[in-house]
Design a protein around this motif. Structure first.
Motif, PDB file in Angstrom:
ATOM      1  N   TYR A   4       0.834  -1.192   0.000  1.00 45.97           N
ATOM      2  CA  TYR A   4       0.000   0.000   0.000  1.00 45.97           C
ATOM      3  C   TYR A   4       0.868   1.242   0.000  1.00 45.97           C
ATOM      4  CZ  TYR A   4       0.626   0.168   5.118  1.00 45.97           C
ATOM      5  OH  TYR A   4       1.140   0.232   6.381  1.00 45.97           O
ATOM      6  N   TYR A   5       0.244   2.365  -0.348  1.00 41.82           N
ATOM      7  CA  TYR A   5       0.935   3.650  -0.326  1.00 41.82           C
ATOM      8  C   TYR A   5       0.902   4.225   1.087  1.00 41.82           C
ATOM      9  CZ  TYR A   5       0.587   4.121  -5.451  1.00 41.82           C
ATOM     10  OH  TYR A   5       0.706   3.960  -6.790  1.00 41.82           O
TER      11      TYR A   5
ATOM     12  N   ARG B  69       0.111   7.080   3.815  1.00 39.65           N
ATOM     13  CA  ARG B  69      -0.883   8.150   3.902  1.00 39.65           C
ATOM     14  C   ARG B  69      -0.215   9.468   3.523  1.00 39.65           C
ATOM     15  NH1 ARG B  69      -4.849   8.920   8.210  1.00 39.65           N
ATOM     16  NH2 ARG B  69      -3.397  10.573   8.726  1.00 39.65           N
TER      17      ARG B  69
ATOM     18  N   SER C  41     -11.948  13.315   6.432  1.00 38.95           N
ATOM     19  CA  SER C  41     -10.940  12.371   5.950  1.00 38.95           C
ATOM     20  C   SER C  41     -10.215  12.962   4.760  1.00 38.95           C
ATOM     21  CB  SER C  41     -11.581  11.029   5.567  1.00 38.95           C
ATOM     22  OG  SER C  41     -12.306  11.135   4.361  1.00 38.95           O
TER      23      SER C  41
ATOM     24  N   GLU D  94      -7.037   8.468  -0.106  1.00 41.63           N
ATOM     25  CA  GLU D  94      -5.865   7.604  -0.129  1.00 41.63           C
ATOM     26  C   GLU D  94      -4.863   8.181  -1.127  1.00 41.63           C
ATOM     27  OE1 GLU D  94      -5.396   4.913   1.806  1.00 41.63           O
ATOM     28  OE2 GLU D  94      -7.321   5.327   2.770  1.00 41.63           O
ATOM     29  N   THR D  95      -3.619   7.849  -0.956  1.00 31.26           N
ATOM     30  CA  THR D  95      -2.564   8.407  -1.794  1.00 31.26           C
ATOM     31  C   THR D  95      -2.781   8.113  -3.273  1.00 31.26           C
ATOM     32  OG1 THR D  95      -1.019   8.275   0.044  1.00 31.26           O
ATOM     33  CG2 THR D  95      -0.069   8.495  -2.152  1.00 31.26           C
ATOM     34  N   GLU D  96      -3.219   6.898  -3.614  1.00 35.36           N
ATOM     35  CA  GLU D  96      -3.424   6.593  -5.031  1.00 35.36           C
ATOM     36  C   GLU D  96      -4.518   7.456  -5.640  1.00 35.36           C
ATOM     37  OE1 GLU D  96      -5.126   3.051  -2.663  1.00 35.36           O
ATOM     38  OE2 GLU D  96      -3.308   4.232  -2.637  1.00 35.36           O
TER      39      GLU D  96
END
Length: 138
Positions: free
Chosen positions: A30-31, A33, A113, A116-118
């Motif tokens: 995962y990327y 945060r 919020s 997400e990075t992607e």
């Protein structure tokens, strides 16, 4: 990390992250945060775009954070709002264009919020802006 002969443990300590998180990022599980991504870019003195592979070449530079981490979400939403107004787009259109749900997008606009990075990378491509710009680093 290799050129600086930096261990995963040292990197984790240097940015205040868990070693397991660093391992997961390096494995591509995962990327990081957005806040960890900014800390990584600051730590290595490079751009978030370079770390994410958005740009191919980035020379080391004296990069400083232009806004505090707690200011990033507000700045990000301001940029999105400006984009919507300038292009006469609805939030629904933006959600569709970045392939996310409208309820998720509403959470961003309510400052509850961050994407997400992607998704931030997809937004940077849509707006034709750098990830650094979206995260208040330029």
């Amino acid at each position: 990390m290799e050129s600086e002969k930096l261990s995963k443990r040292a990197l984790a300590k240097g940015i205040g992250a868990q070693r397991k998180s660093v391992l997961d990022w390096l494995k591509g599980n995962y990327y990081p945060r957005y806040d960890a991504l900014i800390k990584l870019a600051n730590f290595f003195g490079t751009s978030t775009d370079y770390l994410l592979g958005v740009v191919a070449v980035c020379e080391k530079q004296d990069v400083k954070s232009y806004c505090a981490l707690e200011e990033v979400p507000e700045r990000f939403i301001q940029i999105l709002n400006n984009y919507l107004k300038e292009n006469n787009f609805s939030k629904y259109r933006l959600a569709k264009d970045v392939n996310t749900g409208e309820s998720t997008l509403n959470r961003w606009f309510n400052n509850s919020s961050m994407p997400e990075t992607e998704v931030i990378v997809r937004i940077s491509r849509l707006l034709n802006e750098s990830v650094d710009y979206l995260l208040g680093r330029e």
